[in-house]
Scaffold this motif. Structure first.
Motif, mmCIF file in Angstrom:
data_model
loop_
_atom_site.group_PDB
_atom_site.id
_atom_site.type_symbol
_atom_site.label_atom_id
_atom_site.label_comp_id
_atom_site.label_asym_id
_atom_site.label_seq_id
_atom_site.Cartn_x
_atom_site.Cartn_y
_atom_site.Cartn_z
ATOM 1 N N TYR A 616 0.578 -1.613 0.120
ATOM 2 C CA TYR A 616 0.069 -0.444 0.532
ATOM 3 C C TYR A 616 0.746 1.409 -0.184
ATOM 4 O O TYR A 616 0.533 2.345 -0.892
ATOM 5 C CB TYR A 616 -0.990 0.157 1.482
ATOM 6 N N TYR A 742 -3.842 -0.486 7.065
ATOM 7 C CA TYR A 742 -4.977 -0.449 6.202
ATOM 8 C C TYR A 742 -5.049 -1.866 5.494
ATOM 9 O O TYR A 742 -4.733 -3.251 5.446
ATOM 10 C CB TYR A 742 -3.774 -0.255 4.745
ATOM 11 N N ASP A 744 -8.251 -3.740 3.037
ATOM 12 C CA ASP A 744 -9.554 -4.000 1.326
ATOM 13 C C ASP A 744 -9.854 -5.418 0.799
ATOM 14 O O ASP A 744 -9.630 -5.982 1.775
ATOM 15 C CB ASP A 744 -8.698 -2.437 0.158
ATOM 16 N N ASP A 745 -10.763 -4.989 0.148
ATOM 17 C CA ASP A 745 -10.647 -6.581 -0.430
ATOM 18 C C ASP A 745 -9.905 -7.529 -1.539
ATOM 19 O O ASP A 745 -9.835 -8.511 -0.859
ATOM 20 C CB ASP A 745 -12.520 -6.390 -0.690
ATOM 21 N N ASN A 750 -12.426 -1.145 -5.399
ATOM 22 C CA ASN A 750 -12.710 -0.480 -5.643
ATOM 23 C C ASN A 750 -12.107 0.201 -4.170
ATOM 24 O O ASN A 750 -12.741 1.363 -4.174
ATOM 25 C CB ASN A 750 -13.651 -1.877 -4.602
ATOM 26 N N TYR A 751 -10.845 -0.441 -4.198
ATOM 27 C CA TYR A 751 -10.235 0.467 -2.822
ATOM 28 C C TYR A 751 -9.643 2.261 -3.720
ATOM 29 O O TYR A 751 -10.024 3.301 -2.545
ATOM 30 C CB TYR A 751 -8.839 -0.262 -2.735
ATOM 31 N N GLU A 752 -10.033 1.798 -5.217
ATOM 32 C CA GLU A 752 -9.994 3.697 -5.055
ATOM 33 C C GLU A 752 -10.710 3.853 -5.665
ATOM 34 O O GLU A 752 -10.685 5.329 -5.814
ATOM 35 C CB GLU A 752 -9.310 2.962 -6.874
ATOM 36 N N GLU A 755 -12.696 2.640 -0.538
ATOM 37 C CA GLU A 755 -13.466 1.211 0.090
ATOM 38 C C GLU A 755 -12.662 0.330 0.402
ATOM 39 O O GLU A 755 -11.923 -0.528 0.076
ATOM 40 C CB GLU A 755 -14.195 0.087 -0.809
ATOM 41 N N TYR A 756 -11.811 1.025 1.721
ATOM 42 C CA TYR A 756 -10.576 0.778 2.549
ATOM 43 C C TYR A 756 -10.980 1.071 3.793
ATOM 44 O O TYR A 756 -11.862 2.014 4.440
ATOM 45 C CB TYR A 756 -9.320 0.810 1.861
ATOM 46 N N TYR A 781 -14.492 0.630 4.206
ATOM 47 C CA TYR A 781 -14.688 -0.747 3.812
ATOM 48 C C TYR A 781 -15.669 -1.346 5.199
ATOM 49 O O TYR A 781 -15.422 -1.540 5.499
ATOM 50 C CB TYR A 781 -13.616 -1.598 3.090
#
Ligand code: MIG
Length: 838
Positions: A616, A742, A744-745, A750-752, A755-756, A781
């Motif tokens: 990340y 950090y 996310d999925d 989706n993190y962009e 969604e995190y 998220y």
């Protein structure tokens, strides 16, 4: 963008030139000693927006001030030696109107207008960016960069910038204190002072040693460290380039030069190496989050086939309880090495095989070579020839050369239509269930030419102009990766793409991971991988790996153990070996080897959250995952050239065993207090210690004040329980331990879209207590860990532990205290605070 007519004109011009040139017996080869022509003396200056344009006696120089610490220089020599004044003026006008010059490596082509100060004096011009000063000497014209009145970098007095024959060159003054890093995929030591190299993508499996000048991936970027202040120079020239960092006779200067093209370079000031890389990756781009599965253990061999052998392999991992996420198919899965086909006898039910692999929690990555077999019954070949997708010589004949499928032709990836076509072909494989693509042989490599690659004068019809292969050569592999990446991303916009490439150039990080090609099962090769990986990390490429166990030659049990231990901390962890060598899967030797490999592969899975967070940082700032000590301890003279230790992120120091029969070693620990991660023994930094490293141990040290998030290990990333987060905390009396976790999925983009989650974890220690705080500082998220297993390592016996949370009452927490470690569990989704009374 050029009009069709302009393109045609340019094409004619280039081809005429090629015709002329081919008549000459030999093309001019690089010779820096050929008559050097300095860029000249100052005549006049024009300032426009963020650029300054200088008309000089022998050339035009453009200087852009892009930010307070990034400048860009472009030098254009006059097309003819005996230009009249009028002609020079005309040329100057033309250059002034020229757009920002950017090769295909460049990601950021538009910069906001940055305001800076300019002052012209009799002999000099002074530029002030607010952070650095750029001082220009008028006669002879040369450039000097300063910070706080200290020189960071300067042109070498009489030489500076100039040209020789068709080439261009910049001589820089070499300071006594100066050290160099970066340059991409290179052999040799970490510090590149008194060293030279050539950037020209080359497949040379035989020679990976200190003398090797070029390998598969070229990055014309380096970091200079002068008086402990770091700057970077990115030479944006895709031709063959040469870097001589004070080798031979010269203690006074270093230079970088190119066969052809213009002198275009970016100057990036730090003062920390971290800031230099941040600037460099602002220019050449950063990576996207890799799919979590690609960070697990990967097994490869040339070749696992037929399909029941692949399934057997997968089952063996599960039976033997050795975690693994990814299996690779090498060239033998194809029908006669025809890319994008399957061998019907060896893989009659490949879709079924893929489903079974997926059911067992595996991903499948297939190899793709750029060479397309010449075969009139083969769809890919026919599509390519019908549409003019393959490279031609200047007479308009398609070029063919021998690779695995024997006579093969080569897609012209410089052209958008070709890229789209190739991207779609790759997307087809993904539609069939394949999870990632492995781009091999993309230097491109050829069996039957002396140079081992395509002739320099093949003609590329790039999107906006015609160019020779000599200009596109270094980009070929990376732009194939770009085509592959975009093809897959367009077809599967919600799925993270995993690509692995052998060749690359500056900016590769935007599309693909890189492995360092055909190493061998030799102790020398495990050894040289350390500085090579460190310098790749300092060249913007974080997602790197070496063939664990060695590709060529026969591995031994001891070498496999040491290399697997090391692989635990390498960004990409893939075991791979060549056809004809003995097997080197974790169980290929004896029980002890298997047990040790299992232990470390399991450890890798425990470390995934920590590793994922390092990625990340790479996505956000371009930070390398694997770094040399100098990156973290820039002030420490002892670490300018440490070749047998590295940092796995900010706080974890790895000191691998790189010699046969060795069971102890010396380790230099920089500033700080360190903990041996196995024995919990404490060591004071700024000292060299002896550490014992029997076969089952790779020395790992963690700095006080660290927080390491971990998972419970699992057979693959698909079965990891992400609800549970383990925290290893090593307190520091003098400063707060802090960590931003950090999550996310792990698989989509989706993190962009936000969604995190980021959870701030901190531990403060004072005389009476420890205070642990866990707080979501960003929540986007929905899923997140809800159980924390905390270890406070190297701590004192606690009296009481109190749990405090906004919506509940203060309560006592049960704990254990063994081996100087406080352990307790917390179950909550909320922010909380814990006080531990000493
Ligand atoms: O000419 O596909 O570096 O990883 O196993 C050799 C066969 C071609 C070179 C790659 C290696 C791969 C091998 N390839």
């Amino acid at each position: 963008m050029k009009t069709e007519k302009e393109k045609e004109l340019n094409r004619k011009m280039v081809l005429d030139y090629a015709g002329e040139k081919s008549k000459e017996k030999e093309r001019e080869e690089f010779d820096i000693n050929r008559e050097f022509v300095h860029c000249g003396d100052f005549e006049l200056m024009l300032v426009k927006n963020n650029s300054l344009m200088f008309k000089l006696t022998n050339s035009i120089v453009k200087l852009y001030v892009l930010s307070n610490k990034i400048a860009k220089i472009e030098m254009f020599k006059y097309p003819k030696k005996d230009y009249s004044d009028g002609e020079k003026d005309k040329f100057f006008k033309k250059i002034c109107e020229k757009e920002f010059k950017a090769s295909l490596a460049i990601y950021k082509k538009q910069w906001n207008n940055f305001k800076f100060g300019v002052e012209e004096a009799k002999d000099k011009i002074f530029i002030d960016t607010g952070m650095i000063n750029i001082e220009i000497n008028k006669r002879p014209f040369n450039i000097r960069y300063l910070h706080d009145k200290m020189i960071i970098n300067e042109d070498f007095e009489s030489k500076g910038m100039g040209s020789f024959g068709q080439g261009v060159c910049a001589y820089k003054k070499l300071d006594n204190s100066e050290h160099f890093y970066g340059f991409g995929e290179k052999t040799g030591g970490l510090d590149k002072r008194q060293w030279e190299t050539i950037q020209w993508n080359t497949d040379n499996p035989e020679e990976h040693n200190d003398e090797t000048k070029s390998l598969y991936c070229s990055i014309p970027f380096f970091i200079g460290l002068r008086n402990k202040k770091a700057y970077g120079i990115y030479f944006d020239n895709t031709h063959k380039t040469y870097f001589n960092m004070g080798k031979d006779d010269s203690d006074y200067y270093y230079y970088f030069a190119a066969d052809k093209g213009e002198l275009v370079y970016y100057f990036i000031y730090g003062p920390s190496m971290k800031e230099v890389i941040e600037g460099y990756t602002e220019i050449t781009g950063r990576m996207k989050m890799p799919p979590m599965w690609s960070l697990g253990y990967q097994q490869c061999r040339w070749s696992y086939c037929p399909e029941n052998q692949v399934l057997e392999l997968a089952k063996t991992f599960r039976e033997k309880d050795i975690p693994c996420d990814t299996i690779y198919l090498d060239i033998d899965y194809m029908d006669g090495f025809r890319v994008f086909t399957w061998d019907k006898e060896r893989f009659p039910n490949h879709k079924d095989m893929i489903n079974q692999l997926h059911d067992m929690g595996f991903k499948l990555v297939t190899i793709i070579d750029p060479g397309v077999k010449v075969d009139e019954k083969y769809k890919v070949y026919n599509e390519g020839t019908e549409n003019n997708y393959f490279l031609k010589d200047h007479n308009g004949n398609i070029f063919s050369g021998k690779v695995w499928p024997m006579d093969s032709v080569f897609p012209d990836f410089s052209n958008n239509k070709v890229r789209t076509w190739w991207g779609n072909l790759n997307a087809e494989l993904i539609k069939q269930g394949v999870d990632g693509i492995w781009n091999d042989m993309n230097e491109p490599s050829l069996f039957d030419t002396k140079s081992g690659t395509l002739p320099k004068d093949l003609v590329h019809n790039s999107d906006d102009r015609t160019m020779f292969h000599e200009e596109f050569h270094n980009l070929y592999g990376m732009i194939e990766d770009k085509a592959t990446f975009n093809g897959i991303k367009n077809a599967f916009p919600d799925k993270r793409v995993f690509l692995l490439s052998r060749s690359g150039f500056a900016g590769l990080q935007r599309y693909s991971a890189l492995w360092t090609g055909d190493n061998q099962s030799l102790w020398e090769h495990i050894k040289l991988s350390i500085p090579m990986n460190c310098n790749l990390g300092l060249s913007g490429i974080s997602f790197i790996g070496n063939d664990i166990g060695g590709f060529g030659g026969n591995c031994t049990s001891e070498l496999l153990i040491r290399w697997t231990q090391l692989g635990t901390f390498i960004p990409m962890f893939r075991n791979h070996s060549a056809i004809g060598t003995i097997n080197q899967e974790p169980w290929a030797f004896d029980k002890q080897t298997e047990d040790i490999c299992r232990k470390y592969i399991k450890f890798r899975y425990e470390l995934l959250p920590y590793l994922y967070n390092l990625f990340y940082d790479s996505v956000k700032h371009g930070e390398p995952v694997l770094r040399p000590l100098i990156y973290e301890f820039q002030e420490d003279n002892e670490v300018v050239n440490i070749n047998d230790e590295f940092m796995f992120g900010e706080n974890v120091l790895i000191a691998p065993i790189l010699e046969k029969g060795c069971t102890e070693r010396k380790v230099y620990l920089p500033q700080g207090n360190w903990i041996n991660y196995y024995t919990m023994e404490q060591h004071k930094g700024k000292a060299t210690i002896n550490v014992s490293a029997p076969l089952e141990i790779i020395p790992v040290f963690v700095k006080e004040g660290s927080i390491i998030p971990k998972y419970k290990t699992a057979s693959s990333t698909s079965t990891i329980d992400k609800n549970i987060l383990l925290l290893d905390i090593i307190p520091n009396m003098n400063s707060k331990a802090e960590y931003n976790y950090y999550e996310d999925d792990g698989k989509s983009f989706n993190y962009e879209k936000g969604e995190y989650n980021i959870t701030k974890i901190s531990l403060e220690e004072n005389r009476n207590k420890y205070k642990l705080e866990v707080k979501k500082i960003y929540k986007g998220y929905e899923k997140s860990f809800d159980k924390l297993y905390v270890n406070i390592i190297n701590s004192v016996q606690p009296q009481k532990i109190k749990f405090m949370c906004k919506d509940s009452e203060i309560s006592d927490i049960a704990f254990t205290y063994t081996n100087n470690t406080i352990s307790f569990n917390i179950e909550t989704k909320n922010d909380f605070c814990i006080e531990i009374q000493k």
